[in-house]
Design a protein around this motif. Sequence first.
Motif, mmCIF file in Angstrom:
data_model
loop_
_atom_site.group_PDB
_atom_site.id
_atom_site.type_symbol
_atom_site.label_atom_id
_atom_site.label_comp_id
_atom_site.label_asym_id
_atom_site.label_seq_id
_atom_site.Cartn_x
_atom_site.Cartn_y
_atom_site.Cartn_z
ATOM 1 N N PHE A 23 96.525 116.081 -19.847
ATOM 2 C CA PHE A 23 97.120 116.601 -18.624
ATOM 3 C C PHE A 23 98.364 117.393 -18.985
ATOM 4 O O PHE A 23 98.933 117.226 -20.063
ATOM 5 C CB PHE A 23 97.563 115.471 -17.671
ATOM 6 N N HIS A 25 102.256 118.734 -17.078
ATOM 7 C CA HIS A 25 103.215 118.250 -16.091
ATOM 8 C C HIS A 25 102.856 118.773 -14.688
ATOM 9 O O HIS A 25 102.297 119.858 -14.540
ATOM 10 C CB HIS A 25 104.636 118.684 -16.455
ATOM 11 N N ASN A 26 103.196 117.964 -13.687
ATOM 12 C CA ASN A 26 103.119 118.359 -12.271
ATOM 13 C C ASN A 26 101.711 118.718 -11.812
ATOM 14 O O ASN A 26 101.533 119.580 -10.960
ATOM 15 C CB ASN A 26 104.064 119.544 -11.998
ATOM 16 N N GLN A 27 100.707 118.036 -12.366
ATOM 17 C CA GLN A 27 99.337 118.272 -11.931
ATOM 18 C C GLN A 27 98.860 117.148 -11.019
ATOM 19 O O GLN A 27 99.475 116.086 -10.934
ATOM 20 C CB GLN A 27 98.418 118.424 -13.152
ATOM 21 N N SER A 28 97.742 117.395 -10.320
ATOM 22 C CA SER A 28 97.221 116.444 -9.330
ATOM 23 C C SER A 28 96.077 115.645 -9.936
ATOM 24 O O SER A 28 95.074 116.220 -10.379
ATOM 25 C CB SER A 28 96.745 117.196 -8.086
ATOM 26 N N LEU A 29 96.219 114.318 -9.935
ATOM 27 C CA LEU A 29 95.267 113.420 -10.578
ATOM 28 C C LEU A 29 94.664 112.482 -9.540
ATOM 29 O O LEU A 29 95.399 111.737 -8.861
ATOM 30 C CB LEU A 29 95.961 112.581 -11.657
ATOM 31 N N GLN A 50 104.489 108.401 -14.456
ATOM 32 C CA GLN A 50 104.604 109.491 -13.484
ATOM 33 C C GLN A 50 105.976 110.165 -13.526
ATOM 34 O O GLN A 50 106.083 111.392 -13.396
ATOM 35 C CB GLN A 50 104.329 108.959 -12.074
ATOM 36 N N TRP A 53 106.048 112.816 -16.172
ATOM 37 C CA TRP A 53 105.098 113.917 -16.083
ATOM 38 C C TRP A 53 105.094 114.632 -14.730
ATOM 39 O O TRP A 53 104.577 115.736 -14.622
ATOM 40 C CB TRP A 53 103.684 113.403 -16.369
ATOM 41 N N TRP A 55 103.383 113.871 -12.031
ATOM 42 C CA TRP A 55 102.048 113.973 -11.469
ATOM 43 C C TRP A 55 102.029 113.697 -9.971
ATOM 44 O O TRP A 55 102.833 112.931 -9.448
ATOM 45 C CB TRP A 55 101.094 112.978 -12.131
#
Length: 332
Positions: A23, A25-29, A50, A53, A55
């Motif tokens: 992954f 940084h700042n992505q949607s999981l 979190q 990162w 997230w």
Amino acid sequence: MLKSLWTPLHAQVHRTIRSRCLFKHNQSLLVAVSGGQDSLCLIKLLLDLQSKWGWNLGIAHCDHRWRNDSQANAIHVENLAQGWNLPFYLAVAEEDVSTEAKARNWRYQALTRIAQVHNYQYIVTGHTASDRSETLLYNLVRGTGADGLQALTWQRPITTAITVVRPLLDVTRSQTEAFCQQFNLPIWDDSTNQDLQYARNRIRLDLVPYLQRNFNPQVELALAQTAELLQAEVEYLEEIAQKLREDAEELLEENDQEIWRLNRKKLKSAPLALQRRVMRQTLQAILPQAPGFEHIEKLTALITAPNRSQTDPFPGGAIAKVEGDWIYFILN
């Protein structure tokens, strides 16, 4: 809700995510949470990581409706999501998912739909090294090549915009159990995990303990490492085979009919392993179902077969035949 503590497992998974670029940084999981120990370990680790990162996390639960307590199981996971202030999404099976294969296909379809609707870039699952070793054994006893033995992979694109990621593939089930105990995570006991009518349960409950007792106490990690080695080799061979196929393949149109053909001269000098992969890739593009070993073998044999040789029909009715330097595929 639960205290945060930096454990060796936190450090291990943090390093894995960073080193393997699982992954950014700042992505949607979207995290698949069944309520069992592996998925609870996963969501707790991601919650604790979190802050490092940034997230955007969400929890999805898939109710197969296999058990009388499946609705209570879903409510249990929803309550956990609420306690962690995370979005919760529930998918309930409205179709027959009575087999492991049907359930797996439905589950990934349901998770993909949720991710698409709510703009998640990743679907994250709690598969472990134990799952990886069991999958390798499952595929081995059914009969497979290196592709099947590589078992679960770290990442797998499921659409052009969504990727399935498995951050715990170097973590064993005993580690997730200890982690859940350390943080008093409320594990939901899934009774189907003890049902020996399912082949994977027999591998988990009977075969793996037998191998641990009689051959190698660390057999899970040993098999998971084998799968890891095979994954890199399969990726390399697939890339080389794809280039060979593109060089040897032509698509013609005659009388409104598509005709595929492969140049035998360009395939003859290739190693057998690559020949087989080219034929498997070609059949995957042509046949209505995944080709089996016998389909690949009879097509590979045409590379050196006499002129005018041909196969009996493949599934769907396609026939391959030799004309000079070419193998032609006649499609229905």
